[in-house]
Design an enzyme around this catalytic site. Structure first.
Site, PDB file in Angstrom:
ATOM      1  N   PRO A 230       0.830  -1.216   0.000  1.00  0.00           N
ATOM      2  CG  PRO A 230      -0.780  -1.571   1.653  1.00  0.00           C
ATOM      3  CD  PRO A 230       0.531  -2.083   1.154  1.00  0.00           C
ATOM      4  N   GLY A 233       1.917   3.889  -4.986  1.00  0.00           N
ATOM      5  CA  GLY A 233       1.564   4.710  -6.137  1.00  0.00           C
ATOM      6  C   GLY A 233       0.923   3.964  -7.284  1.00  0.00           C
ATOM      7  CB  THR A 235      -4.444   4.628  -7.229  1.00  0.00           C
ATOM      8  OG1 THR A 235      -4.865   3.419  -6.586  1.00  0.00           O
ATOM      9  CG2 THR A 235      -5.669   5.362  -7.752  1.00  0.00           C
ATOM     10  CG  HIS A 450      16.811   0.499  27.685  1.00  0.00           C
ATOM     11  ND1 HIS A 450      16.379  -0.741  28.105  1.00  0.00           N
ATOM     12  CD2 HIS A 450      16.524   0.562  26.349  1.00  0.00           C
ATOM     13  CE1 HIS A 450      15.859  -1.389  27.079  1.00  0.00           C
ATOM     14  NE2 HIS A 450      15.924  -0.620  26.006  1.00  0.00           N
ATOM     15  CD  GLU A 451      16.567   4.094  24.260  1.00  0.00           C
ATOM     16  OE1 GLU A 451      17.156   3.795  23.202  1.00  0.00           O
ATOM     17  OE2 GLU A 451      15.483   3.594  24.592  1.00  0.00           O
ATOM     18  CG  HIS A 454      19.224  -0.100  22.578  1.00  0.00           C
ATOM     19  ND1 HIS A 454      19.104  -1.414  22.218  1.00  0.00           N
ATOM     20  CD2 HIS A 454      18.122   0.190  23.331  1.00  0.00           C
ATOM     21  CE1 HIS A 454      17.981  -1.921  22.728  1.00  0.00           C
ATOM     22  NE2 HIS A 454      17.373  -0.959  23.414  1.00  0.00           N
ATOM     23  CG  ASP A 526      14.477  -3.243  23.063  1.00  0.00           C
ATOM     24  OD1 ASP A 526      14.128  -2.652  22.024  1.00  0.00           O
ATOM     25  OD2 ASP A 526      14.917  -2.654  24.064  1.00  0.00           O
TER      26      ASP A 526
END
Length: 650
Positions: A230, A233, A235, A450-451, A454, A526
């Site tokens: 979807p 392009g 259409t 936490h970030e 990562h 995660d």
């Protein structure tokens, strides 16, 4: 907590050159009837009813009682009277007003004649009208019935017109026919998709100049099926075909054939192809063809006979018309696996054109199209924006530019800057920035750790995508995000890349275990993503030594990592023992990735804590800060690349 690792999907698109000049437009159709004409009859009937009703209530003038009449005679105000044989009196006063009254004939002679002569009143006598006594009451009784019947008749006609031309129009096709006035969209307005435009352009060229193909014995395709996700392009390409073609273009959606009445869909299919034959050469465009061309079942209960009849008629029409008639069917769908095989065979849809997601170069071209009419700041680099939007469709890019424009207006700017586009991308990927969602101090520090995990693991893994931005500002359901941008479009994922991807996914949880000694609920997303990726490595890609080189990928499986194929949980082409082995191997890969991420962060504990402190203070940092932190606190193994986990023996 979300680690935004968007993996690009392959996208191929090409363009066709515009065709020769279009033929002169056909004369315009006859003008439509004015809108006031259906209302003419009801207005006339209502006016007639009001007129007759007023005359029934006041046929000749003011009605007087006999006593009032005598009083006016005594006062000399009466000029003339006309008395009939039933005692009815019509008269006129000297001031010109008319009146009516009734003489009391039951009282006998009253001397009224002498009194009238004494006052010089002009007296005349007449016979009573035989029809006047019943025409008025009869009209008052019958006229409402006539008006009610006329109202029902008019309402029925109006309702019949709404059913596409009345009962006879239910089976008529609801196609939008484009002949003289064509859309302004052209192939030049569709960025990229060069191959798709070339294939469709050949169809248009064949309808314009069939003699060029007849010289070498070539015949034009009967149908072209555009398949793609979807928003890519499909259409829009059809509108470009309508704009480029110098032949009639009949556009209809698949749902327009489906109706509650049995046989209506098949009738509409026949009418659609009849209209195309009258205008041949012509193009029929069916959008969302899976609504009517779904796969037919065998002998089963509860089947949709109406849908199957419609599909059977469509198959017969596509295979039945003369190939020299110059009719081409153009269709679009994003669910090709749901279509009936009889519809996909050569002779019906000869060409299957894939309209995939755009690659980086095509995304830059699409951004240029959507940026028309918008003021961009000098710091906007479309190639950088295209690199930062892997997996975006054309509709996603249009939404991105519009969100950036809205963000610029909200900030009081008159041009769209690179920051506006970056914030719009975060809005599209992560959701609205929650400025009112204040975190507790310990939560803020936990999100930063936490970030930071990562980001550091992504920087330490050799094949992981580079870190672009790290933030702890809440957006939507995410309390923070680590965004990675691929350096180039990937079409093939190696086992080493997937292993690094799993390790980066579990870097946040590993950082919590290293710093706090326990995990939290922040790693739920995660863990879910890592489990899906590991499951596909084992089940689909044959990357498990215990299971061996066997793949159980479902038909039509998704091309994006981290997403389960539709219906995978409902149908499993393997035994429970194999499922247990898949679960064990999936758990092993995820566990090894967590152990690897934990070991990396323990070796770089000072860098992890310093990066978490910077993130707590600044809230948002870019990838260069992560590299600077690693250079200042290199850890125990600063130079050697980090190897992946060892594969167990088969």
């Amino acid at each position: 907590m979300i680690t935004a690792v968007r993996l690009p999907r392959r996208h191929a698109s090409r363009s066709a050159k515009p065709g020769p000049p279009r033929e002169p437009p056909k004369p315009p159709a006859a003008p439509r009837a004015p809108g006031w004409r259906p209302w003419l009859l009801p207005v006339i009937l209502v006016a007639l009813f009001v007129l007759l009703l007023s005359r029934a209530h006041n046929p000749a003038g003011t009605s007087l009682t006999y006593s009032a009449f005598l009083g006016k005679v005594d006062a000399g105000q009466v000029k003339t009277v006309d008395i009939d044989d039933k005692g009815g009196v019509d008269g006129q006063l000297k001031d010109g007003r008319k009146f009516t009254t009734q003489l009391p004939t039951a009282l006998g002679p009253t001397g009224l004649a002498q009194q009238l002569r004494a006052k010089n009143v002009d007296i005349t006598a007449s016979g009573s009208s035989t029809g006047g006594s019943w025409v008025g009451p009869l009209a008052v009784v019958l006229l409402p019935l006539v008006l009610l019947g006329a109202l029902f008749l008019w309402t029925g006609r109006q309702a019949a017109r709404t059913l596409t031309g009345g009962l006879s129009g239910i089976g008529r096709s609801r196609a939008k026919i484009i002949e003289a006035e064509r859309p302004t969209t052209r192939f030049d307005d569709v960025a990229g998709y060069e191959g798709v435009k070339q294939e469709i352009g050949e169809v248009v060229d064949f309808l314009r100049h069939p003699e060029r193909y007849a010289v070498v014995g070539a015949t034009g395709p009967r149908g072209v099926l555009m398949v793609g996700p979807p928003g890519t392009g499909k259409t829009l390409l059809a509108r470009a075909v309508a704009g480029e073609a110098a032949v009639p273009f009949l556009s209809v959606t698949g749902s327009a054939f489906v109706e509650m009445f049995v046989g209506v869909g098949a009738s509409r299919v026949r009418d659609l192809f009849d209209e195309a034959r009258k205008r041949a050469p012509s193009i029929i465009f069916i959008d969302e063809i899976d609504a009517v061309g779904s796969r037919r079942g065998g002998i089963r209960l509860g089947g949709n006979d109406e849908r199957e009849q419609t599909l059977n008629q469509l198959l017969a029409e596509m295979d039945g018309f003369d190939q020299s008639s110059g009719i081409v069917v153009l269709a679009a769908t994003n669910r090709p696996e749901a279509l009936d095989p009889a519809l996909l065979r050569p002779g019906r849809f000869d060409r299957h054109v894939t309209v995939p997601l755009p690659n980086q170069t095509e995304r830059a071209a699409i951004l240029a199209v959507h940026a028309r009419g918008k003021k961009l700041a000098p710091d906007v680099d479309r190639s950088v924006v295209a690199r930062a939007t892997p997996g975006f469709s054309g509709a996603d890019l249009a939404n991105l530019v519009n969100e950036a424009a809205i963000h610029a207006v909200r900030a009081g700017n008159t041009v769209i800057s690179a920051r506006d586009l970056d914030d719009a991308r975060d809005r599209v990927l992560l959701g609205r920035r929650e400025s009112s969602n204040a975190l507790l101090p310990e939560e803020r520090h936990a999100v930063a750790v936490h970030e930071s995990g990562h980001a550091l693991v992504a920087a330490l893994c050799e094949q992981a995508d580079p870190v672009a931005k790290v933030t702890i500002l809440p957006s939507g359901p995410a309390l923070g995000a680590t965004e990675q941008l691929p350096e180039a479009e990937r079409h093939l994922y190696t086992e080493g890349y997937l292993t690094d991807l799993l390790t980066v996914r579990l870097g946040g949880r590993a950082a919590e275990l290293v710093v706090f000694g326990e995990g939290s609920t922040g790693a739920a997303d995660d863990l879910a993503g890592a489990t899906q990726i590991a499951g596909r490595m084992v089940r689909d890609f044959g990357l498990s030594p215990s299971l061996g080189p066997i793949g159980y990928a479902a038909p039509g499986a998704l091309h994006r990592l981290g997403e389960e194929p539709a219906g995978e949980t409902l149908h499993r082409p393997y035994s429970e023992r194999t499922q247990r082995l898949i679960d064990e191997e999936t758990a092993r890969l995820v566990r090894q990735a967590e152990q690897r991420a934990t070991a990396l962060l323990r070796d770089h504990r000072p860098a992890l804590e310093h990066l978490a402190d910077l993130l707590t203070t600044r809230e948002t940092i870019d990838g260069t800060v992560v590299q600077d932190v690693l250079r200042r606190w290199p850890g125990t193994t600063p130079e050697a690349p980090v190897p992946g986990p060892e594969r167990p023996p088969p």
